[in-house]
Design a protein around this motif. Structure first.
Motif, PDB file in Angstrom:
ATOM      1  N   THR A 143      15.973 -40.622 -17.032  1.00  0.00           N
ATOM      2  CA  THR A 143      17.354 -41.377 -17.178  1.00  0.00           C
ATOM      3  C   THR A 143      17.844 -41.761 -15.844  1.00  0.00           C
ATOM      4  OG1 THR A 143      18.664 -39.692 -17.314  1.00  0.00           O
ATOM      5  CG2 THR A 143      17.879 -40.248 -19.383  1.00  0.00           C
ATOM      6  N   GLY A 144      17.140 -41.167 -14.753  1.00  0.00           N
ATOM      7  CA  GLY A 144      17.870 -41.869 -13.459  1.00  0.00           C
ATOM      8  C   GLY A 144      18.968 -40.872 -12.730  1.00  0.00           C
ATOM      9  N   VAL A 145      19.195 -39.859 -13.582  1.00  0.00           N
ATOM     10  CA  VAL A 145      20.493 -39.067 -13.315  1.00  0.00           C
ATOM     11  C   VAL A 145      20.219 -38.225 -12.145  1.00  0.00           C
ATOM     12  CG1 VAL A 145      21.903 -37.160 -13.845  1.00  0.00           C
ATOM     13  CG2 VAL A 145      21.214 -38.959 -15.468  1.00  0.00           C
ATOM     14  N   ALA A 146      18.672 -37.386 -11.855  1.00  0.00           N
ATOM     15  CA  ALA A 146      18.174 -36.828 -10.840  1.00  0.00           C
ATOM     16  C   ALA A 146      17.710 -37.484  -9.842  1.00  0.00           C
ATOM     17  CB  ALA A 146      17.597 -35.773 -11.384  1.00  0.00           C
ATOM     18  N   ASP A 147      17.702 -36.922  -8.707  1.00  0.00           N
ATOM     19  CA  ASP A 147      16.882 -37.753  -7.480  1.00  0.00           C
ATOM     20  C   ASP A 147      15.455 -37.546  -7.295  1.00  0.00           C
ATOM     21  OD1 ASP A 147      17.651 -35.180  -7.010  1.00  0.00           O
ATOM     22  OD2 ASP A 147      18.287 -35.783  -4.973  1.00  0.00           O
ATOM     23  N   ILE A 152      13.287 -32.895 -17.475  1.00  0.00           N
ATOM     24  CA  ILE A 152      12.590 -34.147 -17.651  1.00  0.00           C
ATOM     25  C   ILE A 152      13.523 -35.320 -18.026  1.00  0.00           C
ATOM     26  CG2 ILE A 152      10.733 -35.342 -19.169  1.00  0.00           C
ATOM     27  CD1 ILE A 152       9.434 -32.567 -18.979  1.00  0.00           C
ATOM     28  N   LYS A 153      14.550 -35.076 -18.853  1.00  0.00           N
ATOM     29  CA  LYS A 153      15.271 -36.015 -19.515  1.00  0.00           C
ATOM     30  C   LYS A 153      16.009 -36.611 -18.336  1.00  0.00           C
ATOM     31  CE  LYS A 153      15.643 -34.122 -24.038  1.00  0.00           C
ATOM     32  NZ  LYS A 153      16.375 -33.217 -25.044  1.00  0.00           N
ATOM     33  N   LYS A 154      16.567 -35.683 -17.310  1.00  0.00           N
ATOM     34  CA  LYS A 154      17.441 -36.100 -16.322  1.00  0.00           C
ATOM     35  C   LYS A 154      16.735 -36.967 -15.328  1.00  0.00           C
ATOM     36  CE  LYS A 154      20.536 -32.234 -16.246  1.00  0.00           C
ATOM     37  NZ  LYS A 154      21.065 -31.031 -15.425  1.00  0.00           N
ATOM     38  N   VAL A 155      15.444 -36.677 -15.088  1.00  0.00           N
ATOM     39  CA  VAL A 155      14.822 -37.467 -14.219  1.00  0.00           C
ATOM     40  C   VAL A 155      14.487 -38.921 -14.681  1.00  0.00           C
ATOM     41  CG1 VAL A 155      12.441 -37.540 -12.892  1.00  0.00           C
ATOM     42  CG2 VAL A 155      13.922 -35.603 -12.716  1.00  0.00           C
ATOM     43  N   LEU A 163      12.239 -34.593  -8.908  1.00  0.00           N
ATOM     44  CA  LEU A 163      11.160 -35.028  -9.655  1.00  0.00           C
ATOM     45  C   LEU A 163      10.005 -34.122  -9.092  1.00  0.00           C
ATOM     46  CD1 LEU A 163       9.336 -37.057 -11.001  1.00  0.00           C
ATOM     47  CD2 LEU A 163       9.102 -38.452  -8.962  1.00  0.00           C
ATOM     48  N   ASN A 164      10.049 -33.785  -8.023  1.00  0.00           N
ATOM     49  CA  ASN A 164       8.926 -32.693  -7.396  1.00  0.00           C
ATOM     50  C   ASN A 164       9.230 -31.328  -8.170  1.00  0.00           C
ATOM     51  OD1 ASN A 164       7.840 -34.708  -5.577  1.00  0.00           O
ATOM     52  ND2 ASN A 164       9.144 -33.838  -3.886  1.00  0.00           N
ATOM     53  N   GLU A 165      10.301 -31.000  -8.349  1.00  0.00           N
ATOM     54  CA  GLU A 165      10.664 -29.697  -9.064  1.00  0.00           C
ATOM     55  C   GLU A 165      10.202 -29.811 -10.425  1.00  0.00           C
ATOM     56  OE1 GLU A 165      14.511 -26.995 -10.185  1.00  0.00           O
ATOM     57  OE2 GLU A 165      14.701 -28.775  -9.018  1.00  0.00           O
TER      58      GLU A 165
END
Length: 106
Positions: A61-65, A56-59, A69-71
């Protein structure tokens, strides 16, 4: 077996050697088994909840793609289904994530 405690992974030969699970009040065979199962589930739930929080933190902050988000949404739904988190909290988390994801795109 790997046991999640705090921020460290510790190796124990058996879950029952861990200090938290040594002292038991269960007397019957059934109660002892239920206690063992609860301990295993508790550790699994803590691990899944922690990994979900990290995602959740990665998504957020925009680190993840976008596939991440779906995961994350899938993992949040699974935690709510297993009653690890409340279903309304899951809904709030998903809503906030979607808002941040759309804000990051714009």
């Amino acid at each position: 077996m790997t046991i999640w405690i705090g921020h460290l992974f510790k190796k124990w030969n058996s879950i029952y050697l861990h200090p938290l699970f040594r002292n038991t009040m269960a007397n019957t065979k059934n109660a002892k088994k239920a206690q063992r199962q609860a301990a295993k589930r508790r550790l699994d739930n803590r691990l899944h909840a922690k990994t979900t929080r990290n995602l959740i933190k990665k998504v957020a902050t925009g680190v993840a793609d976008a596939p991440a988000l779906n995961e994350v949404i899938s993992k949040i739904d699974k935690l709510a289904k297993k009653n690890v988190i409340h279903k309304k909290k899951a809904s709030n988390l998903k809503s906030k994530l979607m808002k941040k994801a759309t804000a990051n795109k714009a």
